[in-house]
Design a protein around this motif. Structure first.
Motif, PDB file in Angstrom:
ATOM      1  N   PHE A  40      -8.055 -15.150 -27.345  1.00 49.20           N
ATOM      2  CA  PHE A  40      -9.055 -15.240 -26.281  1.00 49.20           C
ATOM      3  C   PHE A  40      -9.859 -16.537 -26.400  1.00 49.20           C
ATOM      4  N   ILE A  41     -10.161 -16.958 -27.605  1.00 52.97           N
ATOM      5  CA  ILE A  41     -10.880 -18.220 -27.799  1.00 52.97           C
ATOM      6  C   ILE A  41     -10.010 -19.391 -27.349  1.00 52.97           C
ATOM      7  N   PHE A  42      -8.698 -19.327 -27.604  1.00 53.99           N
ATOM      8  CA  PHE A  42      -7.801 -20.351 -27.086  1.00 53.99           C
ATOM      9  C   PHE A  42      -7.851 -20.369 -25.557  1.00 53.99           C
ATOM     10  N   PHE A  43      -7.939 -19.188 -24.949  1.00 54.19           N
ATOM     11  CA  PHE A  43      -8.054 -19.097 -23.490  1.00 54.19           C
ATOM     12  C   PHE A  43      -9.333 -19.775 -23.006  1.00 54.19           C
ATOM     13  N   LEU A  44     -10.451 -19.484 -23.649  1.00 59.21           N
ATOM     14  CA  LEU A  44     -11.721 -20.110 -23.261  1.00 59.21           C
ATOM     15  C   LEU A  44     -11.671 -21.623 -23.453  1.00 59.21           C
ATOM     16  N   TYR A  45     -11.079 -22.057 -24.557  1.00 63.05           N
ATOM     17  CA  TYR A  45     -10.948 -23.489 -24.829  1.00 63.05           C
ATOM     18  C   TYR A  45     -10.128 -24.163 -23.728  1.00 63.05           C
ATOM     19  N   LEU A  46      -9.051 -23.491 -23.301  1.00 66.11           N
ATOM     20  CA  LEU A  46      -8.206 -24.028 -22.243  1.00 66.11           C
ATOM     21  C   LEU A  46      -8.973 -24.121 -20.933  1.00 66.11           C
ATOM     22  N   ILE A  47      -9.717 -23.082 -20.590  1.00 70.91           N
ATOM     23  CA  ILE A  47     -10.507 -23.082 -19.352  1.00 70.91           C
ATOM     24  C   ILE A  47     -11.527 -24.216 -19.375  1.00 70.91           C
ATOM     25  N   LEU A  48     -12.228 -24.379 -20.492  1.00 70.43           N
ATOM     26  CA  LEU A  48     -13.209 -25.466 -20.597  1.00 70.43           C
ATOM     27  C   LEU A  48     -12.542 -26.834 -20.499  1.00 70.43           C
ATOM     28  N   ALA A  49     -11.363 -26.978 -21.090  1.00 68.92           N
ATOM     29  CA  ALA A  49     -10.651 -28.253 -21.036  1.00 68.92           C
ATOM     30  C   ALA A  49     -10.179 -28.549 -19.612  1.00 68.92           C
ATOM     31  N   ILE A  50      -9.722 -27.528 -18.906  1.00 65.89           N
ATOM     32  CA  ILE A  50      -9.303 -27.725 -17.517  1.00 65.89           C
ATOM     33  C   ILE A  50     -10.506 -28.085 -16.655  1.00 65.89           C
ATOM     34  N   LYS A  51     -11.616 -27.398 -16.871  1.00 65.10           N
ATOM     35  CA  LYS A  51     -12.837 -27.684 -16.106  1.00 65.10           C
ATOM     36  C   LYS A  51     -13.317 -29.112 -16.359  1.00 65.10           C
ATOM     37  N   ALA A  52     -13.171 -29.593 -17.588  1.00 73.17           N
ATOM     38  CA  ALA A  52     -13.582 -30.955 -17.943  1.00 73.17           C
ATOM     39  C   ALA A  52     -12.501 -31.979 -17.588  1.00 73.17           C
ATOM     40  N   GLU A  53     -11.421 -31.510 -16.959  1.00 71.90           N
ATOM     41  CA  GLU A  53     -10.315 -32.366 -16.524  1.00 71.90           C
ATOM     42  C   GLU A  53      -9.670 -33.129 -17.675  1.00 71.90           C
ATOM     43  N   VAL A  54      -9.581 -32.481 -18.828  1.00 73.17           N
ATOM     44  CA  VAL A  54      -9.000 -33.096 -20.025  1.00 73.17           C
ATOM     45  C   VAL A  54      -7.516 -33.401 -19.832  1.00 73.17           C
ATOM     46  N   TYR A  55      -6.825 -32.578 -19.060  1.00 76.72           N
ATOM     47  CA  TYR A  55      -5.376 -32.719 -18.943  1.00 76.72           C
ATOM     48  C   TYR A  55      -4.939 -33.623 -17.794  1.00 76.72           C
ATOM     49  N   LEU A  56      -5.855 -34.356 -17.201  1.00 76.17           N
ATOM     50  CA  LEU A  56      -5.480 -35.321 -16.171  1.00 76.17           C
ATOM     51  C   LEU A  56      -4.780 -36.513 -16.815  1.00 76.17           C
ATOM     52  N   PRO A  57      -3.873 -37.169 -16.090  1.00 78.56           N
ATOM     53  CA  PRO A  57      -3.185 -38.346 -16.654  1.00 78.56           C
ATOM     54  C   PRO A  57      -4.147 -39.433 -17.125  1.00 78.56           C
ATOM     55  N   SER A  58      -5.270 -39.597 -16.447  1.00 76.10           N
ATOM     56  CA  SER A  58      -6.221 -40.633 -16.874  1.00 76.10           C
ATOM     57  C   SER A  58      -6.766 -40.353 -18.273  1.00 76.10           C
ATOM     58  N   ASN A  59      -6.949 -39.080 -18.593  1.00 77.71           N
ATOM     59  CA  ASN A  59      -7.421 -38.736 -19.941  1.00 77.71           C
ATOM     60  C   ASN A  59      -6.328 -38.921 -20.985  1.00 77.71           C
ATOM     61  N   ALA A  60      -5.075 -38.688 -20.599  1.00 82.43           N
ATOM     62  CA  ALA A  60      -3.970 -38.945 -21.524  1.00 82.43           C
ATOM     63  C   ALA A  60      -3.902 -40.432 -21.838  1.00 82.43           C
ATOM     64  N   GLU A  61      -4.165 -41.265 -20.837  1.00 80.50           N
ATOM     65  CA  GLU A  61      -4.173 -42.712 -21.063  1.00 80.50           C
ATOM     66  C   GLU A  61      -5.330 -43.115 -21.974  1.00 80.50           C
ATOM     67  N   LYS A  62      -6.508 -42.498 -21.778  1.00 77.43           N
ATOM     68  CA  LYS A  62      -7.656 -42.781 -22.656  1.00 77.43           C
ATOM     69  C   LYS A  62      -7.347 -42.356 -24.083  1.00 77.43           C
ATOM     70  N   PHE A  63      -6.699 -41.206 -24.215  1.00 74.81           N
ATOM     71  CA  PHE A  63      -6.313 -40.718 -25.537  1.00 74.81           C
ATOM     72  C   PHE A  63      -5.333 -41.703 -26.182  1.00 74.81           C
ATOM     73  N   GLY A  64      -4.399 -42.222 -25.377  1.00 77.81           N
ATOM     74  CA  GLY A  64      -3.455 -43.227 -25.867  1.00 77.81           C
ATOM     75  C   GLY A  64      -4.164 -44.484 -26.332  1.00 77.81           C
ATOM     76  N   GLU A  65      -5.232 -44.872 -25.616  1.00 72.10           N
ATOM     77  CA  GLU A  65      -6.009 -46.044 -26.029  1.00 72.10           C
ATOM     78  C   GLU A  65      -6.701 -45.795 -27.368  1.00 72.10           C
ATOM     79  N   ASN A  66      -7.218 -44.588 -27.561  1.00 71.48           N
ATOM     80  CA  ASN A  66      -7.819 -44.231 -28.854  1.00 71.48           C
ATOM     81  C   ASN A  66      -6.784 -44.307 -29.967  1.00 71.48           C
TER      82      ASN A  66
END
Length: 138
Positions: free
Chosen positions: A22-48
């Protein structure tokens, strides 16, 4: 008295993973709400990752973002949980030991990744528990 109560709790041991999933579910919901899984964030992660000297950082950023998303889904539904937990462990070990610790991030920044790492380790050793597809299929 207490040992008797604790002994009765063993009958519910197979359900211990439900709060963790259930905590993984909440973490996923928060990440989706924060738009973590958008391609732009993957690119930022790649820059890090590039800043840390990791080769093929853009590819690794996309690979990490989408694999962690899929691993979260697998853990939530309880299918191939040990495999998904192994992916999560790699991801959160990199987060904690390659990103947070070298940058001297405080406990408030490091704790979420550390907790997710600990929960992933628990799931790796204990499996999905009940109810899950892993338990009903095998």
């Amino acid at each position: 008295m207490i040992l008797k109560i604790l002994g009765k709790l063993n009958t519910y041991k197979a359900y211990a993973t439900i709060p963790i999933r259930f905590i993984f579910f909440l973490y996923l919901i928060l990440a989706i709400k924060a738009e973590v899984y958008l391609p732009s964030n993957a690119e930022k992660f790649g820059e890090n990752l590039a800043g840390m000297g990791i080769p093929a950082s853009t590819l690794m950023g996309y690979l990490a973002s989408y694999s962690i998303f899929i691993a979260h889904i697998l853990i939530i539904i309880g299918w191939k949980v040990r495999f998904a937990a192994a992916i999560e462990i790699i991801y959160f070990m990199v987060a904690v030991f390659v990103y947070h610790v070298p940058k001297d991030h405080g406990i408030s920044e490091t704790m979420p990744a550390s907790v997710m790492l600990a929960m992933s380790l628990f799931l790796l050793f204990n499996g999905a528990g009940k109810p899950s597809f892993d338990e009903s299929i095998s």
